[in-house]
Design an enzyme around this catalytic site. Structure first.
Site, PDB file in Angstrom:
ATOM      1  CE1 TYR A  42      -4.118  -1.717  -5.203  1.00 43.82           C
ATOM      2  CE2 TYR A  42      -4.485  -4.084  -5.127  1.00 43.82           C
ATOM      3  CZ  TYR A  42      -4.333  -2.877  -4.476  1.00 43.82           C
ATOM      4  OH  TYR A  42      -4.384  -2.834  -3.106  1.00 43.82           O
ATOM      5  CB  SER A  81      -0.933   0.019   1.205  1.00 42.52           C
ATOM      6  OG  SER A  81      -2.027  -0.805   0.951  1.00 42.52           O
ATOM      7  CE1 TYR A  90      -3.840   0.058   5.031  1.00 41.37           C
ATOM      8  CE2 TYR A  90      -2.374  -0.325   6.880  1.00 41.37           C
ATOM      9  CZ  TYR A  90      -2.656  -0.422   5.533  1.00 41.37           C
ATOM     10  OH  TYR A  90      -1.744  -0.987   4.700  1.00 41.37           O
ATOM     11  CE  LYS A 117      -4.234   0.632  -1.477  1.00 44.90           C
ATOM     12  NZ  LYS A 117      -3.468  -0.588  -1.342  1.00 44.90           N
TER      13      LYS A 117
END
Ligand code: GLN
Length: 319
Positions: free
Chosen positions: A200, A68, A252, A71
């Protein structure tokens, strides 16, 4: 120098490092089988200031997949290519308040933000269909990898094929998100969902180490100019948007608490990596695989909390 007494600063970094090393909480992510093999003892911290001063301690040259942590980077590339208005026609800016891979869209039927899986998958569809639409999948992979590498000042950037294959084989939830968004007409026309998902997973399986990732963080801290190569990689406008969403959505379900306690833009990944940005000052990478129940690196979060206990890096420390 941006940190006048860098040696003294590094002594503190060392002290925090050893303090966090004894923290044995957390569990290595196992939902991607290949990640479960990571040694929970790995722990590294690298610092790179915007004037190029460097310090590293621990396992700082061991490669790990970015997961992540890519991202904010793909989001940055999308902003650079398409502009804020186009990008945010497809994805929101609101913290979701839910798990990073929760099967949920916002009330406009858009993904909540680019820092969670749904939003990042959507960003991948934008990069693949709107940007340089003449490029093949292979060329897009190279294009993105080259971008990441420039953010890292040409330092280590790789691709872990077994993690890519392992994730793709066990990605039911991400596929569910992909289809759910197609059902809700989230993508640009002509999106090939299978290619978008592959792209992705490929981004998630890109590899760096603490040293190279600290340069990426420093490039973000420096308004998009890499402090090592002095290349202008991203525009200040794009960086502003990236850091804003890292600040509110990067950690998160801990994002609100992290913004409160640490007050810095950061992004974590299931690999145990954390990109931490001290705007106009430095980039930090913390890496340790054991994660807390929210999915953030236990040692990484503790390190940031130690850091702002001693230094006034919190966004609202200097009022
Ligand atoms: N590859 C991971 C996934 O999509 C990335 C998520 C993460 O790092 N939190 O599930």
């Amino acid at each position: 120098f941006i940190i006048p007494d860098f040696q003294n600063f590094c002594k503190y970094i060392e002290e925090f490092y050893w303090k966090c090393k004894s923290n044995t909480e957390g569990k290595v992510a196992s939902y991607i089988p290949q990640l479960a093999r990571m040694n929970p003892d790995y722990w590294g911290v690298s610092v790179c200031t915007i004037d190029g001063q460097r310090f590293s301690i621990g396992d700082v040259t061991v490669p790990f997949t970015l997961q992540s942590c890519t991202k904010p980077l793909t989001y940055g590339i999308a902003l650079e290519q398409l502009g804020q208005e186009v990008v945010h026609g497809y994805v929101g800016q609101e913290p979701s308040g839910r798990n990073f891979n929760e099967l949920v869209l916002d009330y406009n039927k858009k993904p909540h933000n680019p820092m969670i899986n749904a939003g990042a998958i959507l960003i991948c569809s934008l990069l693949k269909t709107l940007v340089k639409s003449e490029l093949t999948l292979a060329e897009k992979f190279d294009y993105t990898m080259d971008y990441f590498k420039r953010l890292a000042g040409g330092e280590y950037l790789g691709f872990n094929n077994s993690v890519f294959l392992s994730e793709r084989e066990s990605a039911d939830r991400n596929y569910a998100l992909g289809f759910y968004m197609r059902e809700n007409k989230c993508y640009p026309e002509k999106t090939n969902l299978k290619e978008c998902m592959d792209f992705y997973f490929q981004c998630c399986a890109m590899e760096a180490n603490c040293e190279s990732m600290s340069v990426m963080a420093a490039t973000l801290a420096n308004g998009g100019i890499c402090p090592i190569t002095e290349e202008k990689v991203l525009k200040p406008d794009s960086i502003r948007d990236v850091l804003s969403l890292m600040h509110s959505c990067g950690m998160y379900d801990y994002s609100g608490q992290f913004a409160f306690k640490v007050g810095l833009p950061a992004k974590s990944g299931v690999c145990g990596g954390m990109l931490v940005v001290i705007p106009n000052t430095m980039g930090i990478c913390c890496w340790s695989p054991p994660l807390d129940h929210m999915g953030n690196s236990c040692r990484g979060v503790q390190f940031c909390e130690e850091l702002v206990r001693v230094f006034n890096f919190h966004r609202y420390d200097n009022l």
